[in-house]
Design an enzyme around this catalytic site. Structure first.
Site, short mmCIF file in Angstrom:
data_model
loop_
_atom_site.label_atom_id
_atom_site.label_comp_id
_atom_site.label_asym_id
_atom_site.label_seq_id
_atom_site.Cartn_x
_atom_site.Cartn_y
_atom_site.Cartn_z
N HIS A 63 2.49 17.20 45.01
CA HIS A 63 2.11 15.82 44.69
C HIS A 63 1.04 15.31 45.67
O HIS A 63 0.92 15.77 46.81
CB HIS A 63 3.33 14.89 44.74
CG HIS A 63 3.94 14.76 46.10
ND1 HIS A 63 3.40 13.97 47.10
CD2 HIS A 63 5.04 15.32 46.64
CE1 HIS A 63 4.14 14.04 48.18
NE2 HIS A 63 5.14 14.87 47.94
N GLU A 84 12.73 16.69 46.17
CA GLU A 84 12.65 17.06 47.57
C GLU A 84 14.03 16.93 48.23
O GLU A 84 14.92 16.26 47.71
CB GLU A 84 11.62 16.19 48.29
CG GLU A 84 11.35 16.51 49.74
CD GLU A 84 10.87 17.93 49.97
OE1 GLU A 84 11.74 18.84 49.99
OE2 GLU A 84 9.65 18.14 50.16
#
Length: 203
Positions: free
Chosen positions: A8, A84
């Site tokens: 990202h 994450e």
């Protein structure tokens, strides 16, 4: 199958250099430009599948990558297993703050980062098992198995874990793999055998 893995784009938490995993923060304008640069590099790739985590920064990055293609947009699959690592009470804190507020847990994790997790968070081994289980479940889906080109937009931790598995390495080797923003990593997977074709590719 060709698998294009993209981290990202930049977030404000990256700028501040704080712990964050489960915090659902957006990408910055720089992060959007990073994603668009990847989109320009991959503009001639027709993606059959687009995979993101359950957090908005991966979806925003995927949308920015796809915006440079001009083709019919593919459905984006959100897979929370690829989120994450959850840093629990450490989320949003700089390591100096963590060291001051949670000295015992900080010391324990520094001594055994594989098994001692952040305060109220995930330990690394549980996290890595969660990510790999998500990949195995995804790999069983017929639509995924039939795909020629897959865009996977994720986070550094999950991408490092997956790449260790792909390369036959123990997940404790993640620190040997740098996952940068604004670039992509390419694997070719044939009969469940991944081959690394490019790491942190720029054009």
């Amino acid at each position: 199958m060709k698998l294009y893995m993209v981290r990202h784009g930049e977030t404000e938490c990256n700028v501040q250099r704080v712990y964050y995993g489960s915090l659902d923060v957006p990408i910055t304008e720089k992060g959007r430009r990073q994603a668009e640069a990847v989109g320009d590099m991959l503009r001639n790739v027709d993606f059959d599948q687009v995979i993101v985590s359950g957090l908005c920064r991966t979806r925003q990055t995927a949308e920015a990558v796809l915006s440079r293609q001009g083709a019919v947009q593919q459905e984006i699959w959100s897979v929370p297993a690829f989120d994450e690592m959850n840093f629990g009470a450490w989320e949003g804190l700089h390591y100096t703050e963590v060291r001051e507020r949670y000295p015992e847990d900080y010391k324990a994790m520094a001594g055994d980062w594989l098994h001692c997790g952040p305060t109220e968070g995930e330990n690394f081994m549980d996290f890595s098992r969660r990510v790999w289980a998500g990949w195995k479940a995804l790999s069983c889906k017929e639509a995924f198995k039939k795909a020629d080109n897959v865009l996977f937009v994720g986070h550094s931790g999950p991408m490092q874990c997956l790449m260790c598995h792909f390369l036959g390495m123990d997940v404790s080797n993640i620190w040997h793999l740098e996952i940068r923003q604004g670039v992509y990593t390419e694997f070719e997977i044939v009969d469940n055998f991944p081959v690394l074709k490019g790491l942190n590719v720029t054009c």
